[in-house]
Enzyme design. Structure first.
Site, short mmCIF file in Angstrom:
data_model
loop_
_atom_site.label_atom_id
_atom_site.label_comp_id
_atom_site.label_asym_id
_atom_site.label_seq_id
_atom_site.Cartn_x
_atom_site.Cartn_y
_atom_site.Cartn_z
N ASP A 182 -11.17 -1.63 -2.27
CA ASP A 182 -9.94 -2.33 -1.94
C ASP A 182 -9.90 -2.53 -0.43
OD1 ASP A 182 -7.43 -3.35 -2.16
OD2 ASP A 182 -6.46 -1.50 -2.81
N ASP A 230 -9.52 -9.35 -2.74
CA ASP A 230 -9.83 -8.21 -1.88
C ASP A 230 -10.16 -6.93 -2.64
OD1 ASP A 230 -7.17 -7.66 -2.78
OD2 ASP A 230 -6.99 -6.24 -1.14
N GLU A 231 -10.38 -7.05 -3.93
CA GLU A 231 -10.48 -5.84 -4.75
C GLU A 231 -11.54 -6.03 -5.83
OE1 GLU A 231 -7.38 -3.76 -7.51
OE2 GLU A 231 -6.38 -4.82 -5.88
#
Length: 402
Positions: free
Chosen positions: A90, A181-182
């Site tokens: 993350d 983003d993960e």
DNA sequence: GGCCGTTAA
DNA sequence: TAGTTTAACGGCC
């Protein structure tokens, strides 16, 4: 009711009372707040009903269910898979970090990405003031008048996402991206090619991300996706946490964990469980008979799995979308013709998006949000698949006036 | 099948 | 003055 998400990273140790007071002052007379209060009232009613049901059950002898529930729990336990090493990665304060990277004058100052009406992310300096994602910019400004609000640059965030995904692919070509983003990685196979430990490999992944993007990431390493996701929050920002693939460590980790930490348990479910005095995963297990009698089997299974620290271990890259939608907030409109013109605008965009993926759909749904923030939906399953703007408009118009 | 609500990013 | 957008899923009727 104004409910600051203090469980989120960066929000510990702030004056929550004061923050809530400022949010309340900025909100109290708004239509939005009124609607939240209405929803809150409905939830109170729901928890009261549930509490009654719970108290009735407590007066009963539930011992006849003990065996049944034990068996169900054991059946879930038997599905535990400790053979994989799953990583959840993350990026830290993603959009905000990208903006700070590209504009050094923002560094060290409270800033957020988004607009006056809604913020996507805030940096850690802003979080100290209670400024957080999903908060309107104008309220954030009351909490922190010096706050700098930078508009979203999605092209940049997509470009960075491409870079970090290249890193992920080196360690697991089947990684699952959850958002820009993960992602989840299954590094079990990769580990067989090296003498390094999982911790070392994840340090290395985060180092490569930093070298290639100048941005930091946090990570969790555990036996499944549920646990690795929880772990990635433990040493945020720019840290990692490993929970060994070992039942004793897992149970010691999960038992005292607040239910709110479980992905899928949000504000409402937390309150529902709290109403029957369940606030930790351990309490879920200790009250499994009550949960069995009070919730659907799907919910019961979900709670027990989570409380045992059991989660999916299938990290896969294929993805089949089930729906596509578009929505816009616009100025107050009430004339049917004005609303139909809006519908036309939206279906033109939607048809273009559908065409990009060569998709069509058989169910059409229209959602309205009124000035009082009440949401209503109208939908219909059609006899055939549709995808053109004209068809979307035609059926959309039809559905809107059922 | 239709509609509402919850969650998450 | 002002409170997003997209997708998925479960509950209930």
């Amino acid at each position: 009711m104004s409910d600051l998400a203090s469980h989120k990273a960066g929000l510990q140790g702030i004056d929550k009372e004061k923050v809530n007071q400022v949010i309340y002052e900025a909100s109290k007379n708004s239509a939005f707040y009124l609607n939240e209060a209405r929803k809150d009232e409905a939830l109170n009613h729901k928890t009261e009903q549930l509490l009654k049901k719970y108290e009735a059950l407590r007066r009963q002898d539930l011992s006849t269910f003990n065996n049944k529930v034990d068996n169900l729990v054991q059946a879930i336990e038997r599905k535990r898979d400790l053979s994989r090493t799953i990583v959840h990665i993350d990026m830290d304060a993603y959009y905000a970090s990208v903006e700070e990277r590209d504009n050094p004058s923002l560094r060290g100052k409270p800033m957020a990405v988004g607009s006056n009406s809604m913020l996507s992310t805030s940096n850690y300096e802003a979080r100290r003031y209670g400024v957080r994602s999903a908060m309107p910019g104008f309220i954030a400004k009351k909490l922190c008048p010096e706050l700098i609000i930078v508009p979203c640059n999605f092209d940049k965030y997509h470009a960075v996402a491409k870079q970090i995904r290249e890193v992920f692919a080196r360690y697991d070509p089947n990684y699952t991206p959850m958002s820009l983003d993960e992602a989840y990685l299954d590094i079990t196979e990769y580990l067989e090619t090296t003498d390094k430990t999982p911790d070392e490999i994840v340090e290395q992944i985060r180092k490569e991300i930093h070298e290639e993007t100048k941005l930091t990431a946090s990570a969790g390493i555990a036996a499944n996706m549920l646990l690795s996701k929880i772990c990635s929050d433990f040493n945020k920002p720019n840290g990692q946490y490993r929970l060994p693939n070992n039942i004793n460590d897992i149970m010691r980790f999960i038992r005292p964990l607040p239910v709110r930490k479980i992905p899928g348990i949000g504000r409402v479910t937390e309150r529902i469980l709290k109403a029957i005095d369940i606030s930790t995963c351990g309490a879920i297990l200790d009250n499994s008979v009550y949960l069995y009698r009070m919730f659907s089997s799907i919910s019961f299974n979900f709670f027990i799995r989570a409380a045992l620290g059991i989660g999916s271990t299938t990290v896969k890259s294929e993805y089949k979308r089930k729906s596509m939608s578009i929505s816009r907030t616009f100025c107050n409109l009430s004339q049917p013709n004005e609303l139909f013109a809006k519908l036309r605008e939206l279906v033109d965009y939607l048809a273009a998006d559908l065409a990009k993926e060569y998709l069509h759909g058989k169910t059409i749904a229209l959602t309205f949000k009124s000035v009082s923030f009440k949401v209503t939906t109208r939908e219909r399953s059609l006899k055939r698949y549709i995808y053109t703007a004209d068809d979307l408009y035609h059926f959309g118009k039809q559905v809107s006036s059922i």
